[in-house]
Design a protein around this motif. Structure first.
Motif, PDB file in Angstrom:
ATOM      1  N   ARG A  28       8.145  -1.501  11.540  1.00 35.73           N
ATOM      2  CA  ARG A  28       7.300  -2.619  11.950  1.00 35.73           C
ATOM      3  C   ARG A  28       5.827  -2.332  11.645  1.00 35.73           C
ATOM      4  O   ARG A  28       5.104  -3.197  11.136  1.00 35.73           O
ATOM      5  CB  ARG A  28       7.493  -2.872  13.448  1.00 35.73           C
ATOM      6  N   SER A  29       5.383  -1.116  11.947  1.00 36.32           N
ATOM      7  CA  SER A  29       3.998  -0.741  11.682  1.00 36.32           C
ATOM      8  C   SER A  29       3.704  -0.751  10.186  1.00 36.32           C
ATOM      9  O   SER A  29       2.611  -1.130   9.759  1.00 36.32           O
ATOM     10  CB  SER A  29       3.702   0.647  12.253  1.00 36.32           C
ATOM     11  N   PHE A  30       4.693  -0.319   9.394  1.00 37.79           N
ATOM     12  CA  PHE A  30       4.511  -0.346   7.943  1.00 37.79           C
ATOM     13  C   PHE A  30       4.297  -1.771   7.444  1.00 37.79           C
ATOM     14  O   PHE A  30       3.406  -2.020   6.615  1.00 37.79           O
ATOM     15  CB  PHE A  30       5.725   0.275   7.258  1.00 37.79           C
ATOM     16  N   GLN A  31       5.109  -2.699   7.932  1.00 33.30           N
ATOM     17  CA  GLN A  31       4.963  -4.087   7.494  1.00 33.30           C
ATOM     18  C   GLN A  31       3.583  -4.633   7.848  1.00 33.30           C
ATOM     19  O   GLN A  31       2.959  -5.351   7.053  1.00 33.30           O
ATOM     20  CB  GLN A  31       6.059  -4.953   8.137  1.00 33.30           C
ATOM     21  N   GLU A  32       3.095  -4.282   9.031  1.00 36.78           N
ATOM     22  CA  GLU A  32       1.764  -4.731   9.428  1.00 36.78           C
ATOM     23  C   GLU A  32       0.683  -4.091   8.549  1.00 36.78           C
ATOM     24  O   GLU A  32      -0.265  -4.759   8.131  1.00 36.78           O
ATOM     25  CB  GLU A  32       1.510  -4.385  10.900  1.00 36.78           C
ATOM     26  N   GLU A  33       0.856  -2.787   8.249  1.00 39.67           N
ATOM     27  CA  GLU A  33      -0.150  -2.061   7.470  1.00 39.67           C
ATOM     28  C   GLU A  33      -0.220  -2.563   6.025  1.00 39.67           C
ATOM     29  O   GLU A  33      -1.310  -2.757   5.483  1.00 39.67           O
ATOM     30  CB  GLU A  33       0.165  -0.566   7.487  1.00 39.67           C
ATOM     31  N   ILE A  34       0.932  -2.795   5.409  1.00 39.57           N
ATOM     32  CA  ILE A  34       0.907  -3.213   4.014  1.00 39.57           C
ATOM     33  C   ILE A  34       0.347  -4.626   3.874  1.00 39.57           C
ATOM     34  O   ILE A  34      -0.400  -4.936   2.930  1.00 39.57           O
ATOM     35  CB  ILE A  34       2.315  -3.097   3.366  1.00 39.57           C
ATOM     36  N   LYS A  35       0.664  -5.495   4.833  1.00 37.30           N
ATOM     37  CA  LYS A  35       0.095  -6.845   4.796  1.00 37.30           C
ATOM     38  C   LYS A  35      -1.421  -6.809   4.985  1.00 37.30           C
ATOM     39  O   LYS A  35      -2.162  -7.536   4.310  1.00 37.30           O
ATOM     40  CB  LYS A  35       0.748  -7.709   5.869  1.00 37.30           C
ATOM     41  N   GLU A  36      -1.881  -5.944   5.899  1.00 35.21           N
ATOM     42  CA  GLU A  36      -3.321  -5.835   6.137  1.00 35.21           C
ATOM     43  C   GLU A  36      -4.027  -5.244   4.927  1.00 35.21           C
ATOM     44  O   GLU A  36      -5.118  -5.699   4.553  1.00 35.21           O
ATOM     45  CB  GLU A  36      -3.567  -4.962   7.370  1.00 35.21           C
ATOM     46  N   THR A  37      -3.409  -4.243   4.284  1.00 30.29           N
ATOM     47  CA  THR A  37      -4.017  -3.626   3.108  1.00 30.29           C
ATOM     48  C   THR A  37      -4.101  -4.619   1.954  1.00 30.29           C
ATOM     49  O   THR A  37      -5.108  -4.683   1.240  1.00 30.29           O
ATOM     50  CB  THR A  37      -3.207  -2.391   2.676  1.00 30.29           C
ATOM     51  N   ILE A  38      -3.060  -5.425   1.774  1.00 33.02           N
ATOM     52  CA  ILE A  38      -3.074  -6.445   0.726  1.00 33.02           C
ATOM     53  C   ILE A  38      -4.111  -7.510   1.035  1.00 33.02           C
ATOM     54  O   ILE A  38      -4.827  -7.981   0.134  1.00 33.02           O
ATOM     55  CB  ILE A  38      -1.669  -7.075   0.577  1.00 33.02           C
ATOM     56  N   ALA A  39      -4.217  -7.888   2.314  1.00 28.73           N
ATOM     57  CA  ALA A  39      -5.195  -8.905   2.702  1.00 28.73           C
ATOM     58  C   ALA A  39      -6.621  -8.448   2.404  1.00 28.73           C
ATOM     59  O   ALA A  39      -7.495  -9.271   2.104  1.00 28.73           O
ATOM     60  CB  ALA A  39      -5.047  -9.237   4.188  1.00 28.73           C
ATOM     61  N   LYS A  40      -6.851  -7.144   2.470  1.00 25.16           N
ATOM     62  CA  LYS A  40      -8.181  -6.607   2.149  1.00 25.16           C
ATOM     63  C   LYS A  40      -8.410  -6.486   0.652  1.00 25.16           C
ATOM     64  O   LYS A  40      -9.471  -6.037   0.222  1.00 25.16           O
ATOM     65  CB  LYS A  40      -8.350  -5.225   2.795  1.00 25.16           C
ATOM     66  N   GLN A  41      -7.371  -6.853  -0.121  1.00 21.41           N
ATOM     67  CA  GLN A  41      -7.439  -6.810  -1.582  1.00 21.41           C
ATOM     68  C   GLN A  41      -7.716  -5.403  -2.094  1.00 21.41           C
ATOM     69  O   GLN A  41      -8.451  -5.197  -3.057  1.00 21.41           O
ATOM     70  CB  GLN A  41      -8.494  -7.797  -2.097  1.00 21.41           C
ATOM     71  N   GLN A  42      -7.107  -4.438  -1.424  1.00 21.32           N
ATOM     72  CA  GLN A  42      -7.242  -3.055  -1.851  1.00 21.32           C
ATOM     73  C   GLN A  42      -6.182  -2.720  -2.896  1.00 21.32           C
ATOM     74  O   GLN A  42      -5.055  -3.205  -2.831  1.00 21.32           O
ATOM     75  CB  GLN A  42      -7.078  -2.100  -0.657  1.00 21.32           C
TER      76      GLN A  42
END
Length: 348
Positions: free
Chosen positions: A198-212
């Protein structure tokens, strides 16, 4: 030690606003109604200059300094002591215990409770009462019989503010700790200590949202089922625990995070698109992994892992990235396991 939180910063901003209100207000009151001698004026203006300098430092600490920095901690906590000194000095110069700015006492107590909970509130209450007594003796001319009811109720209100404020803050701190524990239970894997799926899904979505740009790595323990079948599930659990520790020590938080994806599978987000850097980091992990021993002295065994890695250098969605990395992991297993496979080449 008390950990500073964002809500504490908001309260410090509120205290700064209160100080900026009381300093000019006290100045107007003193100059209009209480200024009598040159000595009084010198003392008050010295306090005024010191207060403005301190409030400037506090503003800088709150708005420019990280909340976990030593400068922030020392500046904000020193404010409790300075507010107390200012309280005693100001009421001494503006009418003693009948000063219109006497309510500053309550703010001093609540400020202390913010950082030191009930103990801090009670210590601050005692200090305020002692300061109050000192003002009564030196400014008011002593305890007059007709003023005893007023002093009694002032003391009572100070104690009540200290006790109630301290209890409220203590309860809030307890709830904060409990909430943190429950959040960790929900976000972390109990066996490995790593963050979970669950934490991974949140982290990858947040990282993509930051356009990193980042590298996604899927990893799997080779022949893990055989380990459970031959050595037992307790041995398998020991392997997973050791891997959790190794991931945390091998991947610095500034470079990325490892997660338990499920079963014997792990996933890593590395905050880089440099394949050579990512490969070096994973190579170091694999070297350390080869040194781990499991089982007993009579029956030792070692483990290896397979890795599939892909770099997000275009507008892929999270599901597409995971699918790509998972396919590369499968390819690593097809090639003989114990290797890292990238999109176009493999590193045995």
């Amino acid at each position: 030690m008390h950990v500073t939180r964002r809500s504490d910063r908001i309260l410090e901003i509120a205290y700064c606003c209160v100080r900026w209100f009381f300093v000019p207000t006290s100045t107007i009151l003193f100059m209009k109604y209480y200024h009598q001698t040159t000595l009084d004026l010198i003392i008050f203006m010295s306090l005024f200059v010191f207060a403005v300098i301190y409030m400037g430092l506090t503003e800088f600490a709150i708005h420019r300094s990280p909340i976990d920095s030593a400068f922030y901690r020392y500046t904000t906590r020193t404010g409790v002591l300075l507010d107390y000194v200012a309280f005693v000095a100001i009421i001494s110069l503006t009418g003693g215990t009948q000063s219109p700015v006497y309510p500053i006492a309550y703010l001093v107590i609540l400020h202390a409770s913010l950082y030191w909970s009930l103990v801090g509130a009670m210590v601050a209450t005692l200090m305020v009462i002692l300061g109050y007594i000192g003002v009564v003796i030196t400014v008011d001319g002593g305890f007059m019989i007709e003023d005893l009811p007023r002093h009694f109720f002032n003391f009572a209100f100070l104690v009540m503010i200290g006790v109630i404020g301290g209890i409220i803050v203590a309860r809030e701190r307890k709830h904060f700790v409990e909430r943190g524990i429950f959040e960790n239970l929900a976000k972390k894997d109990y066996l490995t200590g790593l963050y979970n799926h669950r934490s991974f899904q949140e982290e990858i979505k947040e990282t993509i949202a930051k356009q990193q740009h980042f590298t996604l790595v899927m990893a799997d323990i080779d022949y893990f089922k055989s380990i459970n079948d031959q050595y037992g599930h307790q041995a398998g659990d020991a392997v997973l625990r050791s891997l959790g520790t190794l991931f945390e020590s091998s991947i610095p938080s500034e470079h990325g995070s490892a997660f338990r994806y499920g079963g014997e599978e792990f996933v890593i987000i590395l905050y880089t698109q440099d394949r050579h850097f990512a490969s070096d980091l994973l190579h170091q992990f694999r070297e350390k992994l080869r040194e781990l021993e499991f089982g007993t002295d009579e029956d030792k065994f070692y483990i290896t892992m397979s890795f599939g890695a892909t770099v997000r250098d275009k507008e892929q969605r999270a599901t597409e990235l995971v699918a790509a990395a998972d396919a590369l992991l499968y390819e690593a297993k097809e090639q003989g396991r114990d290797r890292l496979v990238w999109g176009s080449y493999s590193l045995p």
